[in-house]
Design an enzyme around this catalytic site. Structure first.
Site, PDB file in Angstrom:
ATOM      1  N   GLU A 157      -5.161  16.779 -11.170  1.00 44.29           N
ATOM      2  CA  GLU A 157      -5.627  17.036 -12.529  1.00 44.29           C
ATOM      3  C   GLU A 157      -7.130  17.277 -12.632  1.00 44.29           C
ATOM      4  OE1 GLU A 157      -3.548  14.664 -15.374  1.00 44.29           O
ATOM      5  OE2 GLU A 157      -4.921  15.171 -16.986  1.00 44.29           O
ATOM      6  N   ARG A 198      -3.896  21.304 -14.400  1.00 43.64           N
ATOM      7  CA  ARG A 198      -2.933  20.251 -14.765  1.00 43.64           C
ATOM      8  C   ARG A 198      -3.282  19.628 -16.118  1.00 43.64           C
ATOM      9  NH1 ARG A 198       0.226  15.805 -11.010  1.00 43.64           N
ATOM     10  NH2 ARG A 198       1.392  14.910 -12.730  1.00 43.64           N
ATOM     11  N   GLU A 228       8.631  17.871 -25.202  1.00 42.26           N
ATOM     12  CA  GLU A 228       7.917  18.221 -23.965  1.00 42.26           C
ATOM     13  C   GLU A 228       8.327  19.612 -23.468  1.00 42.26           C
ATOM     14  OE1 GLU A 228       5.363  16.765 -22.625  1.00 42.26           O
ATOM     15  OE2 GLU A 228       5.434  14.631 -23.093  1.00 42.26           O
ATOM     16  N   HIS A 255      -1.147  15.822 -26.376  1.00 45.00           N
ATOM     17  CA  HIS A 255      -1.122  14.403 -25.998  1.00 45.00           C
ATOM     18  C   HIS A 255      -2.350  13.623 -26.453  1.00 45.00           C
ATOM     19  CE1 HIS A 255       2.351  15.612 -23.753  1.00 45.00           C
ATOM     20  NE2 HIS A 255       2.545  14.387 -23.310  1.00 45.00           N
ATOM     21  N   HIS A 304      -0.861  10.444 -27.921  1.00 50.52           N
ATOM     22  CA  HIS A 304      -1.067   9.087 -27.400  1.00 50.52           C
ATOM     23  C   HIS A 304      -1.730   8.185 -28.436  1.00 50.52           C
ATOM     24  CE1 HIS A 304      -0.823  10.141 -22.820  1.00 50.52           C
ATOM     25  NE2 HIS A 304       0.352   9.877 -23.351  1.00 50.52           N
ATOM     26  N   HIS A 355       7.734   8.929 -27.739  1.00 46.73           N
ATOM     27  CA  HIS A 355       6.646   9.697 -27.137  1.00 46.73           C
ATOM     28  C   HIS A 355       6.702  11.162 -27.583  1.00 46.73           C
ATOM     29  CE1 HIS A 355       3.667  11.015 -24.276  1.00 46.73           C
ATOM     30  NE2 HIS A 355       4.538  11.838 -23.714  1.00 46.73           N
ATOM     31  N   ARG A 414       0.805  -1.236   0.000  1.00 44.77           N
ATOM     32  CA  ARG A 414       0.000   0.000   0.000  1.00 44.77           C
ATOM     33  C   ARG A 414       0.839   1.289   0.000  1.00 44.77           C
ATOM     34  NH1 ARG A 414      -3.302  -2.978   3.582  1.00 44.77           N
ATOM     35  NH2 ARG A 414      -5.121  -3.801   2.512  1.00 44.77           N
ATOM     36  N   LYS A 425       6.343  22.965 -15.037  1.00 44.54           N
ATOM     37  CA  LYS A 425       5.641  21.748 -14.637  1.00 44.54           C
ATOM     38  C   LYS A 425       5.349  21.741 -13.129  1.00 44.54           C
ATOM     39  CE  LYS A 425       4.517  17.247 -14.734  1.00 44.54           C
ATOM     40  NZ  LYS A 425       4.569  16.065 -15.570  1.00 44.54           N
ATOM     41  N   LYS A 467       2.740  11.431 -11.067  1.00 44.53           N
ATOM     42  CA  LYS A 467       1.932  10.519 -11.881  1.00 44.53           C
ATOM     43  C   LYS A 467       2.718   9.234 -12.119  1.00 44.53           C
ATOM     44  CE  LYS A 467      -1.190  13.280 -14.793  1.00 44.53           C
ATOM     45  NZ  LYS A 467      -1.561  13.488 -16.209  1.00 44.53           N
ATOM     46  N   ASN A 494      -1.509  18.222 -20.873  1.00 42.77           N
ATOM     47  CA  ASN A 494      -1.823  17.230 -21.906  1.00 42.77           C
ATOM     48  C   ASN A 494      -1.849  17.848 -23.304  1.00 42.77           C
ATOM     49  OD1 ASN A 494      -2.133  14.909 -20.227  1.00 42.77           O
ATOM     50  ND2 ASN A 494      -4.033  15.811 -19.477  1.00 42.77           N
TER      51      ASN A 494
END
Lengths: 357, 357
Positions: free
Chosen positions: A230, A234, A180, A241, A245, A258, A117, A220, A138, A238
């Site tokens: 997010e 935030r 990026e 993206h 993606h 990427h 956990r 960032k 993330k 993206n």
């Protein structure tokens, strides 16, 4: 060495950027740990694993080496790492060190987030691209239906960015990382964007690279501090993206890096923004810069319907509609829901536009 | 209906306890959700799924039904549920409802915690045992090497405890649930413990059962509020679980129910406490009560070395030593590290002691 502090809901952590930091790893451990597991990939292991291990002499240190590349960010490797952590006897007072690019960071971070956990972890990014993924907590693995669909928000204890490790990057990796940085500039800083447009990314000085990284990380860090989970700003990260993606998934991971996919996505976002808001953005300048810096800007032979389907299984899709980040101007991002039919029209005109560039 | 509020680090949620609550499910939704996925098992589905679905008419509602039993708390079922969630089109504004016992709650909760990095979920426990697991935000799946080794701390949006659903429980399930109530009493409330020692668990009134559940939940809620991430007092909730978990794993899941295994573990903790602190605790009274209530109190034919090995891979093991929760008195728990050799000696004397009871 420069330090940037990031406050999260559960902790505060420092991003340290400088030279030879991998050799000073001990000074970044804020606690006594019962044991340490260094997770890395086979490429990075050959280059830097020894440096890390040699500088942690007083600890029970273990290593797990995964294959390099996006394919390791899957359920099987995740479970394998959990198994190794148990076999090494890691407990709740143990630490995981993620030594590598974004794949290793996301994967090892998610293992740390879920092992018993949640145990502590530290990011040691070794690519330019990972300046982005290593900050903000993330962590995730991919589902066969889409990237990063299974994960957590789980901040690291520290990010240690040793810029020495960036000398070993290939041109592809440099390209991937700078995409990026361009994104961060487009979201938040017109001057930074204009600076980057003058950069030859394969001949940037050590000093210049550090400056760009720091600026990207500052952008960032400020955003994730304002909106860790997010629900608001935030989402702007993206930018580029949604299509990015989808392209990666549609073409098969590894066909484009990427960042290369995001580069095309950024152009698409700008293209849509210009059309929707009847404005002029630096589309042509950015295409030119991408081409000069050898980005593969492909706009033909894409299956638009397949791309749209991929975009809809993206995490940002809300109520099964596609949500895109757009720009009202450089450094003025907005989010907007689009119908499939709109996306299809814009994809077609985008591809036509790229052909004549 | 009674309400107990629990504050977590990231939210505050209400545990509602009362009759017919499953028919009023709508009133517990605090937000507009884009879609809802009800996760349940085949047994509970047959009994209560219809009640839930019929009372959510205005929503896009989907269902995922897993096989009943501990074996569903594994990696494959976890991934299967992620796949179904994607196929149903769940997005970040969706809700997961965990309808069932502890297995469904832990599993569906962990899916919610990790789907697109975390979406809302609501617990609707349908067993007495799940009064414990549904409160406190612990979610997890099992690793083949041990229970709950992969998971998160991830609080629900609400816990809805409809006591009507407890009428369908088997004697085994009633036993299993009351063992955790005994545990909570042993940790925190001498009067509650003495009250429980007078209860015939198969003939308790509806009113009596509700009273016991509320008392158990109040104890649990107070502890998790004080220590959400188990760095201190929350560890006390593991009373009886070090041996309990090892027994479940060693005998094969399902041989003993969780509560039956914990019952033996509680006796072992008391046995060790008496020896270590030279005190007298209600060991004999509790053995008697367990036997009267048909708990299988087995103390022979156990492989002590195998049990010790299992205890060491437990999450509570620190630096590969076994950490147990012990009692200095009823309602005075402490934690203590023990050597393997000590555990072995105590296990042997424990088994001998049980044989003469």
């Amino acid at each position: 060495m420069e330090k940037i502090l990031v406050k999260s809901s559960t902790n505060a952590y420092t991003i340290s950027i400088g030279e030879s930091l991998r050799l000073q790893i001990k000074q970044f451990l804020n606690k006594e740990y019962s044991s340490i597991l260094v997770v890395t990939d086979e490429h990075v292991a050959a280059l830097y694993l020894k440096d890390i291990l040699e500088n942690l002499p007083a600890y029970r240190v273990f290593q797990s080496i995964v294959p390099a590349g996006e394919k390791s960010k899957n359920l099987q490797t995740f479970y394998q790492l959990q198994t190794e952590a148990i076999e090494f006897g890691l407990d709740r007072e143990s630490l995981i060190i993620a030594l590598g690019g974004g794949v290793v960071g996301d994967l090892a971070g998610f293992v740390a987030a879920t092992y018993m956990r949640g145990i502590d972890y530290i990011q040691i990014p070794t690519t330019i691209l990972a300046h982005d993924s290593s900050v903000g907590g993330k962590v995730a693995i991919n589902h066969e239906f889409g990237k990063n669909l299974i994960g957590n928000f789980y901040p690291p204890e520290a990010v240690i960015y040793d810029v020495d490790t960036l000398h070993s990057l290939s041109e592809r990796e440099v390209r991937s990382g700078y995409a990026e940085l361009i994104k961060e500039a487009l979201i938040a800083d017109k001057n930074f964007f204009n600076t980057l447009l003058m950069v030859d990314i394969y001949n940037v000085s050590n000093h210049g690279l550090q400056k760009h990284l720091k600026q990207g990380i500052r952008i960032k860090a400020a955003i994730v501090e304002a909106d860790e989970r997010e629900s608001g700003v935030r989402k702007y990260l993206n930018l580029g993206h949604t299509l990015g993606h989808a392209l990666e998934a549609e073409l098969g991971y590894g066909t484009l890096t990427h960042g290369e996919a995001v580069a095309i996505g950024l152009l698409f976002s700008i293209h849509v923004s210009e059309a929707l808001y009847s404005i002029k953005l630096p589309f042509d300048e950015l295409v030119q810069w991408f081409k000069t810096n050898k980005y593969p800007i492909i706009g033909t032979d894409l299956n638009n319907l397949a791309l749209i389907s991929k975009m809809k299984s993206d995490k940002k899709a809300l109520k099964s509609k596609i949500q895109m980040v757009l720009l009202e101007d450089v450094a003025k991002p907005v989010t907007r829901e689009l119908e499939d039919t709109e996306i299809e029209i814009y994809l077609t005109s985008f591809e036509r536009r790229l052909m004549v560039q």
